[in-house]
Design a protein around this motif. Structure first.
Motif, PDB file in Angstrom:
ATOM      1  N   ASP A 355       0.833  -1.208   0.000  1.00  9.62           N
ATOM      2  CA  ASP A 355       0.000   0.000   0.000  1.00  9.62           C
ATOM      3  C   ASP A 355       0.869   1.259   0.000  1.00  9.62           C
ATOM      4  N   ARG A 359       0.885   4.175  -2.899  1.00 12.97           N
ATOM      5  CA  ARG A 359       0.634   5.580  -2.580  1.00 12.97           C
ATOM      6  C   ARG A 359       1.850   6.454  -2.881  1.00 12.97           C
ATOM      7  N   HIS A 361       3.963   5.947  -5.422  1.00 11.18           N
ATOM      8  CA  HIS A 361       3.937   6.174  -6.871  1.00 11.18           C
ATOM      9  C   HIS A 361       2.854   7.173  -7.268  1.00 11.18           C
ATOM     10  N   ALA A 362       1.781   7.203  -6.482  1.00  6.65           N
ATOM     11  CA  ALA A 362       0.709   8.156  -6.773  1.00  6.65           C
ATOM     12  C   ALA A 362       1.000   9.534  -6.196  1.00  6.65           C
ATOM     13  N   GLY A 363       2.113   9.688  -5.496  1.00  5.24           N
ATOM     14  CA  GLY A 363       2.467  10.971  -4.905  1.00  5.24           C
ATOM     15  C   GLY A 363       1.695  11.304  -3.650  1.00  5.24           C
ATOM     16  N   GLU A 364       1.090  10.294  -3.004  1.00  3.98           N
ATOM     17  CA  GLU A 364       0.273  10.538  -1.824  1.00  3.98           C
ATOM     18  C   GLU A 364       1.013  10.254  -0.524  1.00  3.98           C
ATOM     19  N   ALA A 365       2.181   9.645  -0.590  1.00  6.78           N
ATOM     20  CA  ALA A 365       2.920   9.305   0.634  1.00  6.78           C
ATOM     21  C   ALA A 365       4.405   9.321   0.327  1.00  6.78           C
TER      22      ALA A 365
END
Length: 659
Positions: A355, A359, A361-365
């Motif tokens: 997880d 996240r 890779h999605a720039g969320e973490a």
């Protein structure tokens, strides 16, 4: 000596006597098959006896040791009675036939289940669960087998071979009573089954009530050993498929005879020897896969065999191919499902890592949250992650601080290179190794980000130091000009003005001589200041400047300088590197010789100064080498200072240059 330990030692002594008696029986039987059978039984049972004695020694108040010893004793007793029966059947008259043994042996098989059931009731501390039903279960496990042995011994039917014609040791009841006792004995069979189910239920209840992780781990170890009992059924099934008989079940029983005592001993004495959750999950998974494989193989062999014949090679090959196609994706899915129930820590940790990767890779973490993520997933607040800086042995935290942890480190590797460490708190070593492989890519990203952050910080610090050095140099130049050359030139101007006013009555020659002297002094001071900005010896090339520099060193200096021309800015930097290094050699190294080498490739200028002194030099904040490091970094290069104490010092600057 405590009673459990005394009982365990007494049973072990009885086992030794029984083994000796078995050897005597084997000498009478004179049959190699019986010798191999009895020896194998003794070897297998000795593990249980030895582990029981070990537990009784280490935990003298725990009855588990005595139960394990009794477990091994029963196995040897069964083998001994089999050898005895063989001698009675094949060596008539060699031994007296015991009516008591013949009578008891009819129902003694039920005793084989008693130790395992009592272990399930009492493991791991040797105490029953609170409640009347568990007391009834424990008493029933002792009473039911004894009653069954008595009732089967009272059966008036003749004994089977080799005890045909032997008298009943308990006598024979009247026919009317015998007809009543036989159904009672039959009812005891499902009664024993109910007692076994209750014993297994006690294990489940004890596990659910246990809040201590150590107690839970101990119970899991025992469950791991107990899984060999259903595994024996799978082996028996396989035996019927391959051999048309239960012959392979003997191997399963032998494995059970070792697995249960071993798991019991590990659970009590060394519950942290291995990750029991991992072992339990893998065992259940492969057991389910094996059961599914046998089921598919049975159906496939039947379907294919209907057309090709049961013993056809084509049927066997076809059944095997069908099983391979059907079961290839099954193991992974089963492993995930079993892990969720039996190995939740592994499942939670791997899911958390995946997880975080998604996240990130999605720039969320940020990947630096890996340590926090694993702590939450494993509920292990003492877990730590250290990142090894590229090109060094330094290990730092995600914040870049020095990494210090007292726990046992698990190396994190990527491509054969160690990139970090995992330090466990309460998590097992085996799970740490698996997680180290799973999070290696995230650790690599974090340490590269740390390296980039540190490099940018070094660049900013270097620029700040250069700026401060520039300001300081300007102040020094201003002070030197003001206090030296400027004052002399002002004095010279005043002297000339004085000569002009008093020309008729003044010694003009003396004034002019004094003015010329002042002018010469001012010129010399200006040359010194100019030399501090750029050595004038560089006008004739780097080789000439370094040669002049070496002549001023009170040590033998070996020069090895390339003849190719060097760009002006690089020559100045190289000169100051050599100047500072040679000054340090003279001041601190106690060296007897120095080697200075300058070489140039297509894109690099390399300046190397090596001495044979005491070594131990390093770059210290505010020191001369720190200033040279900044000067080299400003030119786009890198400075290396190396040397162990007593082994001299190496100073090397690598400067980029065009071809």
């Amino acid at each position: 000596m405590t009673l459990p330990r005394l009982v365990s030692y007494g049973l072990a002594a009885f086992v030794a006597a029984l083994v000796g008696a078995g050897g005597w029986l084997l000498s009478i039987a004179a049959d190699p098959g019986q010798v191999a059978y009895f020896a194998t039984a003794c070897l297998l049972a000795t593990a249980s006896v030895g582990l029981g004695v070990l537990i009784a020694t280490k935990r003298p108040t725990n009855v588990i040791g005595a139960l394990l010893t009794f477990f091994g004793l029963l196995a040897i007793w069964v083998a001994w009675t089999d050898v005895y029966a063989y001698v009675v059947a094949h060596r008539p008259g060699a031994l007296p036939v015991s009516s008591l043994l013949a009578t008891v042996s009819q129902g003694a098989w039920m005793l084989n289940y008693v130790p395992a059931a009592l272990l399930m009731l009492l493991f791991p501390d040797g105490r029953l669960l609170p409640g009347r039903r568990w007391q009834v279960t424990a008493v029933g496990l002792l009473v039911v087998p004894a009653a069954f042995i008595v009732l089967t011994g009272l059966d008036p039917a003749p004994f089977p071979a080799p005890f045909v014609g032997v008298d009943h040791a308990f006598g024979t009841p009247p026919p009317a009573l015998a007809r009543v006792l036989k159904p009672i004995a039959f009812v005891l069979l499902p009664g024993l089954l109910a007692l076994l189910v209750a014993s297994a239920t006690a294990m489940v209840v004890r596990y659910r009530r246990a809040a201590d992780p150590i107690r839970r781990a101990q119970l899991k170890w025992f469950a791991l050993g107990a899984l060999f009992l259903p595994a024996t059924l799978l082996v028996c099934w396989l035996s019927y498929l391959l051999l048309d008989g239960p012959d392979l079940a003997v191997a399963g029983l032998a494995a059970t005879l070792i697995a249960i005592p071993a798991a019991t001993a590990v659970g009590i004495l060394r519950h942290d020897l291995y990750d029991v959750d991992k072992a339990l999950s893998a065992t259940v998974t492969y057991g389910l896969v094996t059961a599914a494989l046998l089921a598919f193989y049975t159906v496939a062999a039947f379907v294919v065999g209907v057309g090709a014949g049961r013993s056809s090679p084509a049927a066997a090959a076809g059944a095997t191919a069908v099983c391979a196609l059907v079961l290839s994706p099954l193991r992974v899915r089963l492993q995930d499902r079993v892990d969720r129930r039996l190995y939740p820590a592994r499942q939670a940790a791997l899911a958390a890592i995946e997880d975080l990767r998604v996240r990130m890779h999605a720039g969320e973490a940020a990947p630096e949250r890996l340590e926090e993520t694993l702590r939450q997933a494993l509920r292990d607040p003492k877990l730590r992650i250290g990142y090894r800086m590229p090109g060094t042995d330094e290990v730092v935290s995600a914040a870049g601080a020095r990494f210090e942890a007292a726990g046992e480190p698990t190396p994190i590797r990527l491509g054969g290179q160690q990139i970090g460490v995992l330090v466990r708190g309460e998590t097992t070593r085996e799970l740490m190794r698996e997680l180290a492989d799973a999070c290696a890519l995230l650790v690599e990203v974090v340490r590269l980000r740390l390296q980039l952050r540190r490099a940018l910080g070094d660049v900013e610090a270097s620029r700040a130091r250069l700026l401060r050095a520039g300001y300081a140099e300007r102040v020094r130049l201003e002070r030197d000009l003001h206090d030296g050359a400027q004052q002399r030139l002002v004095s010279l101007g005043m002297a000339l003005r004085l000569a002009q006013r008093h020309l008729p009555e003044t010694d003009v020659a003396g004034l002019l001589d004094q003015a010329v002297a002042e002018l010469g002094t001012a010129v010399a001071e200006l040359r010194q200041i100019a030399h501090g900005l750029r050595p004038s010896s560089l006008d004739e090339g780097l080789a000439n400047a370094l040669a002049m520099l070496a002549r001023g060193v009170p040590l033998p200096v070996t020069l090895d300088i390339g003849a190719e021309p060097v760009p002006e800015e690089l020559a100045t930097t190289a000169y100051y590197v050599a100047s500072e290094a040679l000054a340090n050699v003279v001041k601190h190294s106690a060296a007897t010789s120095v080697h200075l080498r300058v070489s140039r490739t297509d894109d690099q200028l390399r300046v190397t100064i090596r001495d044979d002194g005491v070594g131990g030099a390093c770059v210290r904040p505010g020191g001369g080498l720190a200033g040279i490091t900044d000067r080299v970094a400003a030119a786009g290069g890198a400075l290396t200072v190396a040397g162990r104490p007593g082994d001299g010092t190496l100073v090397e600057a690598v400067l980029p240059c065009g071809s």
